[in-house]
Scaffold this active site. Structure first.
Site, PDB file in Angstrom:
ATOM      1  N   LYS A   1      28.152  40.221  47.322  1.00 41.13           N
ATOM      2  CA  LYS A   1      28.465  41.571  46.819  1.00 41.13           C
ATOM      3  C   LYS A   1      27.530  42.613  47.465  1.00 41.13           C
ATOM      4  O   LYS A   1      27.970  43.685  47.874  1.00 41.13           O
ATOM      5  CB  LYS A   1      28.342  41.596  45.285  1.00 41.13           C
ATOM      6  CG  LYS A   1      29.447  40.775  44.601  1.00 41.13           C
ATOM      7  CD  LYS A   1      29.207  40.538  43.123  1.00 41.13           C
ATOM      8  CE  LYS A   1      30.294  39.633  42.541  1.00 41.13           C
ATOM      9  NZ  LYS A   1      30.101  39.312  41.118  1.00 41.13           N
TER      10      LYS A   1
ATOM     11  N   ASP B   1      32.710  46.091  36.611  1.00 43.16           N
ATOM     12  CA  ASP B   1      33.328  44.796  36.326  1.00 43.16           C
ATOM     13  C   ASP B   1      34.519  44.936  35.368  1.00 43.16           C
ATOM     14  O   ASP B   1      35.295  44.000  35.207  1.00 43.16           O
ATOM     15  CB  ASP B   1      32.297  43.857  35.679  1.00 43.16           C
ATOM     16  CG  ASP B   1      31.747  42.839  36.660  1.00 43.16           C
ATOM     17  OD1 ASP B   1      32.492  42.457  37.580  1.00 43.16           O
ATOM     18  OD2 ASP B   1      30.582  42.434  36.500  1.00 43.16           O
TER      19      ASP B   1
ATOM     20  N   GLN C   1      25.632  39.972  36.490  1.00 42.19           N
ATOM     21  CA  GLN C   1      26.286  38.727  36.903  1.00 42.19           C
ATOM     22  C   GLN C   1      26.296  37.730  35.749  1.00 42.19           C
ATOM     23  O   GLN C   1      25.274  37.498  35.094  1.00 42.19           O
ATOM     24  CB  GLN C   1      25.560  38.138  38.129  1.00 42.19           C
ATOM     25  CG  GLN C   1      26.234  36.928  38.735  1.00 42.19           C
ATOM     26  CD  GLN C   1      27.619  37.225  39.334  1.00 42.19           C
ATOM     27  OE1 GLN C   1      27.890  38.322  39.790  1.00 42.19           O
ATOM     28  NE2 GLN C   1      28.496  36.232  39.309  1.00 42.19           N
TER      29      GLN C   1
HETATM   30  N1  GUN Z   1      30.806  35.554  37.019  1.00 43.31           N
HETATM   31  C1  GUN Z   1      31.964  35.021  37.450  1.00 43.31           C
HETATM   32  N2  GUN Z   1      32.835  35.992  37.819  1.00 43.31           N
HETATM   33  C2  GUN Z   1      32.198  37.155  37.613  1.00 43.31           C
HETATM   34  C3  GUN Z   1      32.575  38.511  37.813  1.00 43.31           C
HETATM   35  O1  GUN Z   1      33.684  38.852  38.243  1.00 43.31           O
HETATM   36  N3  GUN Z   1      31.635  39.438  37.476  1.00 43.31           N
HETATM   37  C4  GUN Z   1      30.422  39.096  36.977  1.00 43.31           C
HETATM   38  N4  GUN Z   1      29.586  40.073  36.651  1.00 43.31           N
HETATM   39  N5  GUN Z   1      30.048  37.856  36.770  1.00 43.31           N
HETATM   40  C5  GUN Z   1      30.930  36.895  37.092  1.00 43.31           C
END
Ligand code: GUN
Length: 318
Positions: A53, A120, A97
């Site tokens: 990311k 998100d 995350q």
């Molecule tokens: N963990 C697994 N998928 C995601 C996601 O799309 N966003 C975040 N913040 N954590 C995750």
């Protein structure tokens, strides 16, 4: 007949090109969108995701910051981190995350994120906006699945769509997006009776249950569009033999590397589906694209209105 491959990497490249134009435009207005990622502890999969990311931000010229609280962080200390980011005007997007360690109250943390920075799309305010078709930030993986369908001209209106999995992050928002796009939506889960026959009626299947090769090829209506959200690491040779029975190249690769990434859909689906996302290279690249898109969107909308008002509905918003 073999399925048309719905190539997520190709669409990622298209979306990045579009975002570059938008970033350039914002830059000429003195705005550089910024993403802050909060990564707690040393979970290796999470580390890898966050690294990609941040790399995507760098590729697009977005500002990024990585905050790494220790694995034993308390809920209150993590709330303080989020509050700092909420107040920081250079931060347009906040990403916490998941999963968080067990001592942390995940729901409380997600609710603390300013909804206008919630790239998100996990905050209840953004989920509520999605339910009622109001403008807002939509969760990245389901938004990416919609983008794959739209950019490949898969007809959604009137289609029977089956979403397999009911998570807050993928299944539920996915079902809402398909419903807003006028599909007839069924949500299936572990207690669904006679799943194969429910799936056999689907024109569109979105599989998001986290079980390698769970959806068998003969559960898919010939010609259906299949979006495979799963990314499961297979290490058991017997399981690999079941999955790659008719794919000697993939079996050979598995033996060489002692593992393989497999979606929730059996690889043999390539012979029944009309269109199919590969794993890897399907939904994965789209999730990051949508995160970048949400960050640019948040930057634009936060500048347009301090209270965050968008002009498009969540059903079609970009
Ligand atoms: N963990 C697994 N998928 C995601 C996601 O799309 N966003 C975040 N913040 N954590 C995750």
């Amino acid at each position: 007949m073999t399925a048309r491959i719905l190539d997520g990497t190709k669409i990622r490249d298209q979306i990045f090109a579009e975002l570059r134009d938008e970033v350039r435009l914002l830059s000429s207005a003195g705005v550089r969108p910024g993403l802050a990622a909060v990564l707690v502890g040393e979970n290796s999969a999470s580390q890898l995701y966050v690294k990609s990311k941040i790399a995507a931000c760098e590729e697009l010229g977005l500002a990024s910051a990585l905050i790494k609280p220790p694995a034993n962080v308390s809920t209150l200390d993590l709330l303080a981190v989020v509050e700092d980011l909420n107040r920081d005007n250079d931060v347009d997007g906040i990403l916490v995350q998941l999963p968080l360690p067990p001592q942390v109250d995940t729901k409380r943390i997600l609710e603390a994120v300013d909804p206008s920075k919630d790239v998100d799309g996990f905050h209840p305010v953004n989920l509520g906006r999605l339910v009622s078709g109001r403008p807002g930030l939509v969760a990245c993986t389901p938004a990416g699945c919609m983008e794959i369908l739209r950019r490949n001209d898969v007809k959604i209106e009137g289609a029977n769509a089956v979403v397999l999995g009911r998570s807050d992050i993928v299944g539920k928002p996915m079902a809402l997006l398909l419903m807003h796009a006028n599909a007839t939506v069924t949500i299936c889960h572990s207690k669904t009776r006679d799943l194969p026959n429910v799936l056999r009626r689907a024109d569109i299947i979105v599989a998001a249950i986290g079980k390698a090769g769970y959806v068998e090829a003969d559960w898919i209506k010939p010609g259906a569009a299949v979006i495979d959200v799963g990314t499961n690491r297979v290490t058991d040779p017997e399981e690999a033999a079941r999955l790659f029975r008719n794919f000697p190249d993939r079996l050979e690769k598995f033996h060489a590397k002692r593992s393989a990434l497999v979606g929730d859909v059996h690889p043999a689906a390539i012979n029944t589906a009309g269109a199919l996302t590969p794993v890897p290279g399907g939904v994965g690249p789209m999730t990051i694209s949508m995160l970048m898109s949400n960050t640019v969107k948040a930057a634009r909308l936060r500048r347009a209105s301090p209270k965050f008002s968008a002009t498009q509905s969540t059903a079609t918003a970009r």
